[in-house]
Structures are given as structure tokens and as C-alpha cells.
Write a protein that holds these residues in place. Structure first.
Motif, PDB file in Angstrom:
ATOM      1  N   ALA A   1      72.027  51.633  52.828  1.00  0.00           N
ATOM      2  CA  ALA A   1      71.411  52.810  52.215  1.00  0.00           C
ATOM      3  C   ALA A   1      70.150  52.439  51.443  1.00  0.00           C
ATOM      4  CB  ALA A   1      72.409  53.498  51.295  1.00  0.00           C
ATOM      5  N   SER A   2      70.136  51.254  50.827  1.00  0.00           N
ATOM      6  CA  SER A   2      68.964  50.847  50.042  1.00  0.00           C
ATOM      7  C   SER A   2      67.719  50.726  50.907  1.00  0.00           C
ATOM      8  CB  SER A   2      69.248  49.519  49.328  1.00  0.00           C
ATOM      9  OG  SER A   2      69.386  48.463  50.263  1.00  0.00           O
ATOM     10  N   ARG A   3      67.916  50.405  52.200  1.00  0.00           N
ATOM     11  CA  ARG A   3      66.761  50.282  53.096  1.00  0.00           C
ATOM     12  C   ARG A   3      66.119  51.646  53.394  1.00  0.00           C
ATOM     13  NH1 ARG A   3      70.527  46.897  56.137  1.00  0.00           N
ATOM     14  NH2 ARG A   3      70.286  44.737  55.435  1.00  0.00           N
ATOM     15  N   TYR A   4      66.896  52.707  53.226  1.00  0.00           N
ATOM     16  CA  TYR A   4      66.369  54.042  53.488  1.00  0.00           C
ATOM     17  C   TYR A   4      65.465  54.534  52.361  1.00  0.00           C
ATOM     18  CZ  TYR A   4      69.341  54.901  57.577  1.00  0.00           C
ATOM     19  OH  TYR A   4      69.933  54.861  58.818  1.00  0.00           O
ATOM     20  N   LEU A   5      65.498  53.850  51.218  1.00  0.00           N
ATOM     21  CA  LEU A   5      64.673  54.287  50.099  1.00  0.00           C
ATOM     22  C   LEU A   5      63.185  54.240  50.426  1.00  0.00           C
ATOM     23  CD1 LEU A   5      66.453  52.617  47.040  1.00  0.00           C
ATOM     24  CD2 LEU A   5      66.577  54.991  47.780  1.00  0.00           C
ATOM     25  N   VAL A   6      62.803  53.387  51.397  1.00  0.00           N
ATOM     26  CA  VAL A   6      61.395  53.287  51.762  1.00  0.00           C
ATOM     27  C   VAL A   6      60.869  54.633  52.261  1.00  0.00           C
ATOM     28  CG1 VAL A   6      61.781  52.571  54.165  1.00  0.00           C
ATOM     29  CG2 VAL A   6      59.687  51.885  52.983  1.00  0.00           C
ATOM     30  N   TRP A   7      61.752  55.448  52.849  1.00  0.00           N
ATOM     31  CA  TRP A   7      61.325  56.754  53.348  1.00  0.00           C
ATOM     32  C   TRP A   7      61.020  57.707  52.192  1.00  0.00           C
ATOM     33  CZ3 TRP A   7      60.048  57.027  58.281  1.00  0.00           C
ATOM     34  CH2 TRP A   7      60.640  56.111  59.175  1.00  0.00           C
ATOM     35  N   TYR A   8      61.744  57.550  51.105  1.00  0.00           N
ATOM     36  CA  TYR A   8      61.535  58.415  49.934  1.00  0.00           C
ATOM     37  C   TYR A   8      60.292  57.990  49.159  1.00  0.00           C
ATOM     38  CZ  TYR A   8      62.617  60.908  45.572  1.00  0.00           C
ATOM     39  OH  TYR A   8      62.560  61.727  44.463  1.00  0.00           O
ATOM     40  N   TRP A   9      60.232  56.715  48.753  1.00  0.00           N
ATOM     41  CA  TRP A   9      59.096  56.244  47.962  1.00  0.00           C
ATOM     42  C   TRP A   9      57.854  56.029  48.825  1.00  0.00           C
ATOM     43  CZ3 TRP A   9      59.853  57.219  43.165  1.00  0.00           C
ATOM     44  CH2 TRP A   9      61.133  57.121  42.612  1.00  0.00           C
ATOM     45  N   GLY A  10      58.057  55.570  50.063  1.00  0.00           N
ATOM     46  CA  GLY A  10      56.916  55.417  50.974  1.00  0.00           C
ATOM     47  C   GLY A  10      56.314  56.751  51.344  1.00  0.00           C
ATOM     48  N   GLY A  11      57.158  57.773  51.461  1.00  0.00           N
ATOM     49  CA  GLY A  11      56.658  59.114  51.756  1.00  0.00           C
ATOM     50  C   GLY A  11      55.708  59.610  50.684  1.00  0.00           C
ATOM     51  N   ALA A  12      56.014  59.266  49.417  1.00  0.00           N
ATOM     52  CA  ALA A  12      55.131  59.674  48.320  1.00  0.00           C
ATOM     53  C   ALA A  12      53.760  59.022  48.450  1.00  0.00           C
ATOM     54  CB  ALA A  12      55.770  59.311  46.987  1.00  0.00           C
ATOM     55  N   MET A  13      53.727  57.755  48.869  1.00  0.00           N
ATOM     56  CA  MET A  13      52.450  57.068  49.035  1.00  0.00           C
ATOM     57  C   MET A  13      51.633  57.701  50.158  1.00  0.00           C
ATOM     58  SD  MET A  13      51.680  53.052  49.939  1.00  0.00           S
ATOM     59  CE  MET A  13      52.434  53.187  51.570  1.00  0.00           C
ATOM     60  N   VAL A  14      52.268  57.916  51.301  1.00  0.00           N
ATOM     61  CA  VAL A  14      51.566  58.518  52.436  1.00  0.00           C
ATOM     62  C   VAL A  14      51.085  59.924  52.090  1.00  0.00           C
ATOM     63  CG1 VAL A  14      51.847  59.335  54.806  1.00  0.00           C
ATOM     64  CG2 VAL A  14      52.812  57.133  54.134  1.00  0.00           C
ATOM     65  N   GLY A  15      51.949  60.683  51.393  1.00  0.00           N
ATOM     66  CA  GLY A  15      51.602  62.053  51.037  1.00  0.00           C
ATOM     67  C   GLY A  15      50.395  62.140  50.120  1.00  0.00           C
ATOM     68  N   ARG A  16      50.197  61.124  49.273  1.00  0.00           N
ATOM     69  CA  ARG A  16      49.044  61.160  48.379  1.00  0.00           C
ATOM     70  C   ARG A  16      47.741  60.955  49.131  1.00  0.00           C
ATOM     71  NH1 ARG A  16      51.960  58.063  43.273  1.00  0.00           N
ATOM     72  NH2 ARG A  16      52.640  59.980  42.246  1.00  0.00           N
ATOM     73  N   PHE A  17      47.744  60.104  50.142  1.00  0.00           N
ATOM     74  CA  PHE A  17      46.542  59.959  50.966  1.00  0.00           C
ATOM     75  C   PHE A  17      46.260  61.264  51.721  1.00  0.00           C
ATOM     76  CE2 PHE A  17      47.524  55.330  50.647  1.00  0.00           C
ATOM     77  CZ  PHE A  17      46.282  54.902  50.195  1.00  0.00           C
TER      78      PHE A  17
END
Length: 434
Positions: A279-295
């Protein structure tokens, strides 16, 4: 302002954005320090969480003093002081590891976080004021995207240096002789020395760069603009700032709450049935999504009204929470992870909306907004209490309510009082970029 004597706005934006990248990375290293120092000092989780408590406590305690520094000295000197303060904090990791002493580690962390707090108070409004007011939301979103990039890059490259030695479990530590245990803890503690000394050197270099490169001072948006000493009460008389402080509190609270419960939520048998490690590996979708969304958001805001986009993203986030609360399996799992993408633009857009037209009160307004980051400590605690009584899934009602308020702020609260500001307060301190 004679802009020929200073760097162009694009060059100044590039330099300040580098600072956003650096403080994002230093903040994310806390996640590396937690397991590391837990092993070094054989602490329980409550003791180890003093790391986050100390770090975010600095935001609450140092925001108002930071605002006073910005108001009196201006943005450029405040950024230099913030960088140097953070460098001192990073250097204090050396004696903390040499001793080793958990108390000195926490002191070093507080000094480091105090420097970052001053950077937040100074750099967030500064970059929004550099150029055309119509694109201020886009500029801060882009800078915050680089901040998110730092949170991704630093743990990847610096984390292995800190965690270079094998972290032993409780049983393994208990089996060691006192001499071997002391040697192990000293070696583990000292592994932070080189990374943090290098970070300190980098911060000093950035401070020298900012000091030497004549970035625009923008003193028009500080108390020095009219020679008066402005108060926080005066700033809070602006409705759009008052509602903005609450919006930052609720946004940070909602974002951190969801992230804090994700692993346990995805491990539930009727949601994902995943192991905690998976489950911890799925966190990249949550926090990474925020990075992509800001661009993406930075680009969208050049053609779409930022406040309307904020409201839309908040509504989508609320709908996704409603979906995850009312479903099971992969739909529940992926709907909650997708919220990260829509969280992306919220902090910078709320921030720039709240300081709009504040003129000499901008420094005071910025410090109040940064102080509201303490919502990241309060809201998760409240959701935890709810989850104990009604379960994690139902407890997502709390962040849903937070997003509902943010949607209201985007459409209405961010506009209240802006048009009613006195003429001298709404004068944009920096003209459009030529």
C-alpha cells in the motif's frame, strides 16, 4: 522602480523557484529521519513523532515573527535571513550526531524549520508579486510544483546516504553488548552529518546568490511602503484574507488527513486488501498527482480564472471522497488516490487569492496564512477520533466538508472585500512584465 538596475522578473522567478525546490526537499527528509532516529535512540512511535511536532510547531510559533521581519526588512533580506537560518539548523545536525543527542537533533530541526517558515512567509508572496498580477496564481503554482519535485528528489538521492547502515530491529538491538550497541548508535547517528553539512553549504550558496544578484526588492508591498507600522488585526479586517486563513487551515488539514489514512484504508479487506508495504507504494499516485497537477494548473491558469478553477478542483475532490465513501474495491481505492491530482493547485491559489490587494499588509497576511498550516496537525487528529468511532471510510466526511468550504471560498469568499479595499491598498506593487 528602475528595473534596469535589477534582474529581470523571469530571472528572479527562476532563482526564487530554486529556493522552493530546496525547502520542499528538506521538509521531505523528515520522513527519512523518523525511522533513522527511531533506531538510533530506540524510541517508541510517540517519541519519534516529536520530529514532526517540532517541525510543524515552528510554523505555528515563528510565522508571526517572520511576518514582522518581512514587513520591516523587505522580501529580499528576509529570504537571505531565512536561508542562513535554515543553514544554521542544518549545521546543528553535526554536533547532534556527534554527541549523539535527540534533544539537540530536535533543536536543530526547530532552527531549520524556523528558517523555512521565514522563507514561506517571504517567498510565497514575493513570487506572486513578480510580474503581471493576472498570472500570479500561475507563477506560484509553478513554484509549488518545483517544491513538490524537491520532495520527490531529495529522499531518493539523500535518503540512502542517511540510511546507509542497516537499521536493526528491537530484538537485534537487545541481543547486542552495551559496547556494540553504543558503537552502532554512534555510527547510525553520524550518517546524517555529511548530508546535512552539504545541505547547509547549499543554503549558504543560495543566500549569497540572492544577496549578490540584485533581485527586485518589492518594498512597495511592505510596511516600508508608507512608513506606518501595520498590525495583524488590520490585515484580518480584510474578509478575503480572513476566509483565506481558514481555507489554508482546512486545505492542509484535508490533504494531510487523507494521506495519513491512505495506507490503513487501502489495507482494508473490502477496499484493497493490500499489505502495508504494498500500500505504501501507492502513495506515489497521491503525492505525485499533486506535483503533476501543479504543472498542469500553472498552464491552465494562463487561460482560466484561477478562483473558478480552485472551486472546480475542490468540488471534484469532494465528489471523489463521496465516491470512495460509498463504494468498495478498486473504485474506492483509485477514487481516493485521484484526489492528489486535484489537491495540486489549492494551496498556491488560496494563498495568492488571500493576499491580493493587501499592499503594505502583504507581509502580515503571508505570515497569518503560513501560520494556518497548523491545520495539518489539527484536522488529522480530529479525523482519527472520528475513525475510532465510525471507521476510516465514514470519517472521510471531515475532509469532504473541508473541500466544500474551499469551493465556496473559490467562488465567493476570495472575492469578498477585495473591491472594497482603499485605493492605496489595491495598487498593485509591481507592474506587468514587459
Amino acid at each position: 522602480m528602475n528595473q534596469q538596475r535589477h534582474l529581470s522578473y523571469p530571472a528572479a522567478i527562476a532563482i526564487v523557484s530554486l529556493i522552493f525546490f530546496a525547502w520542499g526537499g528538506m521538509t521531505s527528509l523528515n520522513d527519512v529521519l523518523i525511522p533513522h532516529l527511531k533506531a538510533v535512540f530506540a524510541m517508541n512511535y510517540a517519541q519519534t513523532m516529536l520530529i514532526q511536532f517540532t517541525f510543524f510547531g515552528a510554523y505555528f510559533l515563528m510565522s508571526l515573527p517572520s511576518g514582522s521581519i518581512v514587513s520591516r526588512l523587505g522580501y529580499k533580506p528576509s529570504i537571505v535571513i531565512g536561508l542562513l537560518t535554515a543553514a544554521v539548523g542544518a549545521l546543528l545536525f553535526y554536533p547532534a550526531a556527534k554527541l549523539p543527542s535527540y534533544g539537540v537533533f530536535l533543536t536543530a530541526l526547530f532552527v531549520l524549520a524556523s528558517g523555512i517558515t521565514l522563507l514561506q512567509v517571504a517567498a510565497n508572496p514575493y513570487i506572486s508579486l513578480l510580474g503581471n498580477p493576472a498570472t500570479s496564481h500561475s507563477r506560484l503554482n509553478l513554484a509549488q510544483a518545483l517544491n513538490s519535485l524537491g520532495t520527490t528528489v531529495f529522499p531518493f538521492f539523500i535518503g540512502p546516504l542517511i540510511l546507509s547502515g542497516a537499521v536493526l530491529g528491537t530484538e537485534q538491538l537487545a541481543a547486542m553488548t552495551p559496547e556494540a550497541l553504543a558503537t552502532y548508535r554512534t555510527a547510525q547517528a553520524q550518517s546524517v552529518q555529511v548530508p546535512y553539512v552539504l545541505l547547509a553549504a547549499g543554503l549558504v550558496l543560495m543566500a549569497v546568490l540572492v544577496f549578490a544578484l540584485r533581485i527586485p526588492p518589492l518594498r512597495e508591498a511592505t510596511d516600508a511602503a508608507d512608513g506606518r507600522h501595520h498590525t495583524y488585526a488590520e490585515a484580518l479586517r480584510r474578509p478575503h484574507l480572513r476566509w483565506g486563513v481558514l481555507a489554508i487551515f482546512l486545505y492542509v488539514g484535508a490533504e494531510v488527513s487523507i494521506g495519513s489514512f491512505l495506507i490503513n484504508y487501502m489495507a482494508m479487506p473490502d477496499i484493497g486488501g493490500l499489505s502495508e508495504a504494498t500500500a505504501s507504494r501507492y502513495l506515489v499516485w497521491y503525492w505525485g498527482g499533486a506535483m503533476v497537477g501543479r504543472f498542469i494548473g500553472a498552464a491552465l491558469m494562463t487561460v482560466v480564472d484561477a478562483r473558478k478553477l480552485l472551486a472546480l478542483f475542490a468540488v471534484v475532490a469532494a465528489v471523489l471522497l463521496a465516491i470512495t465513501m460509498g463504494s468498495k474495491g478498486s473504485i474506492a481505492l483509485w477514487s481516493v488516490l485521484a484526489i492528489g491530482l486535484f489537491n495540486s493547485i489549492m494551496f498556491p491559489t488560496i494563498f495568492t487569492s488571500a493576499i491580493e490587494g493587501m499592499g503594505p499588509l502583504t507581509g502580515k497576511a503571508s505570515s497569518l496564512l503560513v501560520m494556518a498550516i497548523v491545520g495539518g496537525a489539527v484536522i488529522p487528529l480530529a479525523q482519527g477520533a472520528l475513525a475510532d468511532h465510525i471507521g476510516i471510510q465514514a470519517a472521510f466526511f471531515l475532509p469532504l466538508a473541508c473541500y466544500a468550504y474551499i469551493a465556496w471560498y473559490g467562488l465567493h469568499g476570495s472575492r469578498l472585500g477585495v473591491q472594497a479595499l482603499p485605493h492605496d491598498a489595491v495598487q498593485t506593487p509591481v507592474r506587468a512584465m514587459h
